[in-house]
Scaffold this motif. Structure first.
Motif, PDB file in Angstrom:
ATOM      1  N   ILE A 152       0.869  -1.074  -0.088  1.00  0.00           N
ATOM      2  CA  ILE A 152       0.009   0.107   0.150  1.00  0.00           C
ATOM      3  C   ILE A 152       1.012   1.128   0.017  1.00  0.00           C
ATOM      4  CG2 ILE A 152      -1.700   1.414   1.201  1.00  0.00           C
ATOM      5  CD1 ILE A 152      -2.975  -1.422   2.243  1.00  0.00           C
ATOM      6  N   ASN A 153       1.926   1.402   0.936  1.00  0.00           N
ATOM      7  CA  ASN A 153       2.788   2.441   0.852  1.00  0.00           C
ATOM      8  C   ASN A 153       3.465   2.498  -0.565  1.00  0.00           C
ATOM      9  OD1 ASN A 153       2.586   3.605   3.265  1.00  0.00           O
ATOM     10  ND2 ASN A 153       3.927   1.572   4.252  1.00  0.00           N
ATOM     11  N   GLN A 154       3.841   1.586  -1.395  1.00  0.00           N
ATOM     12  CA  GLN A 154       4.400   1.613  -2.450  1.00  0.00           C
ATOM     13  C   GLN A 154       3.196   2.248  -3.690  1.00  0.00           C
ATOM     14  OE1 GLN A 154       5.480  -2.329  -3.530  1.00  0.00           O
ATOM     15  NE2 GLN A 154       7.418  -2.141  -2.601  1.00  0.00           N
ATOM     16  N   LEU A 155       1.922   1.941  -3.107  1.00  0.00           N
ATOM     17  CA  LEU A 155       1.102   2.380  -4.120  1.00  0.00           C
ATOM     18  C   LEU A 155       0.699   3.862  -4.016  1.00  0.00           C
ATOM     19  CD1 LEU A 155      -1.077   1.032  -5.980  1.00  0.00           C
ATOM     20  CD2 LEU A 155      -2.882   0.970  -4.182  1.00  0.00           C
ATOM     21  N   ILE A 156       0.790   4.307  -2.540  1.00  0.00           N
ATOM     22  CA  ILE A 156       0.816   5.616  -2.217  1.00  0.00           C
ATOM     23  C   ILE A 156       2.131   6.563  -2.901  1.00  0.00           C
ATOM     24  CG2 ILE A 156       0.971   7.395  -0.387  1.00  0.00           C
ATOM     25  CD1 ILE A 156      -0.413   5.371   1.474  1.00  0.00           C
ATOM     26  N   GLU A 157       3.278   6.003  -2.844  1.00  0.00           N
ATOM     27  CA  GLU A 157       4.382   6.719  -3.618  1.00  0.00           C
ATOM     28  C   GLU A 157       4.383   6.726  -5.013  1.00  0.00           C
ATOM     29  OE1 GLU A 157       9.010   5.558  -3.841  1.00  0.00           O
ATOM     30  OE2 GLU A 157       8.024   5.385  -1.758  1.00  0.00           O
ATOM     31  N   LYS A 158       3.724   5.555  -5.602  1.00  0.00           N
ATOM     32  CA  LYS A 158       3.605   5.672  -7.213  1.00  0.00           C
ATOM     33  C   LYS A 158       2.259   6.553  -7.391  1.00  0.00           C
ATOM     34  CE  LYS A 158       2.116   2.475 -10.836  1.00  0.00           C
ATOM     35  NZ  LYS A 158       1.365   1.089 -11.198  1.00  0.00           N
ATOM     36  N   ASN A 159       1.452   6.990  -6.577  1.00  0.00           N
ATOM     37  CA  ASN A 159       0.210   7.630  -6.909  1.00  0.00           C
ATOM     38  C   ASN A 159       0.416   9.464  -6.338  1.00  0.00           C
ATOM     39  OD1 ASN A 159      -2.113   6.479  -8.449  1.00  0.00           O
ATOM     40  ND2 ASN A 159      -1.267   4.845  -7.039  1.00  0.00           N
ATOM     41  N   THR A 160       1.557   9.619  -5.926  1.00  0.00           N
ATOM     42  CA  THR A 160       1.867  10.788  -5.391  1.00  0.00           C
ATOM     43  C   THR A 160       2.148  11.934  -6.506  1.00  0.00           C
ATOM     44  OG1 THR A 160       2.433  10.108  -3.351  1.00  0.00           O
ATOM     45  CG2 THR A 160       3.225  12.217  -3.824  1.00  0.00           C
ATOM     46  N   GLU A 161       1.519  12.834  -6.673  1.00  0.00           N
ATOM     47  CA  GLU A 161       1.755  14.006  -7.608  1.00  0.00           C
ATOM     48  C   GLU A 161       2.701  15.005  -7.020  1.00  0.00           C
ATOM     49  OE1 GLU A 161      -1.774  15.377  -9.308  1.00  0.00           O
ATOM     50  OE2 GLU A 161      -2.805  13.606  -9.026  1.00  0.00           O
ATOM     51  N   LYS A 162       3.799  15.328  -7.716  1.00  0.00           N
ATOM     52  CA  LYS A 162       4.992  16.213  -7.302  1.00  0.00           C
ATOM     53  C   LYS A 162       4.318  17.547  -7.524  1.00  0.00           C
ATOM     54  CE  LYS A 162       7.597  12.964  -6.235  1.00  0.00           C
ATOM     55  NZ  LYS A 162       7.463  12.275  -4.838  1.00  0.00           N
ATOM     56  N   PRO A 163       4.866  18.412  -6.700  1.00  0.00           N
ATOM     57  CA  PRO A 163       4.478  20.002  -7.005  1.00  0.00           C
ATOM     58  C   PRO A 163       4.853  20.570  -8.272  1.00  0.00           C
ATOM     59  CG  PRO A 163       5.669  19.711  -4.804  1.00  0.00           C
ATOM     60  CD  PRO A 163       5.809  18.519  -5.682  1.00  0.00           C
TER      61      PRO A 163
END
Length: 188
Positions: A152-163
């Motif tokens: 799940i943490n990998q999924l969060i990282e993958k779906n994080t949009e950068k500024p």
């Protein structure tokens, strides 16, 4: 009197043409150049169409909870609550959200709760939340879906949009896209 009425009528006619005809036509033309031709960003999942740029209500515990909405996720009535931090009714509402979040996520400490999980955005339709808002929900979702927290943490990282350009705004996650990705990994 004639000296003032004629210029006022001309100005009124010019403003009507400019703001009721030219400006809307210009905005419409610009929207046609955008992806999806100004109809919003859509995502299809399980033969259902969702708008990814409008907040969605996710109430099931197996999903990441959305940011609260002051307008019950009704895009026709976009707007904030206009209640300030000294409003007792607003503070009670936020406290109920905090209590609900802590009940659904045992072990969560009040100081760990990000503001965007208990307060609505200015539009009441924000489709995104912070990375911290996602991370405080990982244990609950991992337990319910019986998957490893690291996935799940990998999924969060993958779906994080950068500024934007790396400097404008915070990192954020689109809740709809994250929940769809969560459903996709648990199907396998």
């Amino acid at each position: 009197m004639k000296k003032h009425i004629l210029p006022a009528i001309k100005l009124t006619a010019m403003c009507i043409i400019l703001f009721a005809v030219v400006y809307p036509a210009l905005v419409f033309a610009m929207a046609q150049l955008a992806p999806n031709h100004g109809k919003g960003k859509t995502v299809e999942f399980n033969n259902k169409k969702y708008y990814s740029n409008i907040g969605q209500a996710f109430t099931e515990d197996r999903y990441f909870s959305s940011r609260p909405s002051a307008v019950d996720y009704n895009s026709a009535g976009s707007g904030g609550s206009n209640k300030g931090p000294s409003n007792k009714e607003y503070l009670q509402q936020v406290q109920v959200r905090i209590d609900t979040l802590m009940m659904k996520n045992p072990g969560l400490v009040k100081s760990q709760i990000p503001a965007d999980l208990v307060t609505a955005s200015g539009s009441g339709l924000d489709p995104n939340f912070s990375v911290q808002a996602a991370k405080v929900q990982v244990k609950r979702i991992a337990k319910i879906r019986n998957i490893d927290e690291s996935k799940i943490n990998q999924l969060i990282e993958k779906n994080t949009e950068k500024p934007l350009l790396g400097i404008f705004g915070p990192e954020k996650i689109n809740v709809l896209k994250l929940n769809i990705a969560l459903d996709e990994i648990t199907k396998k």
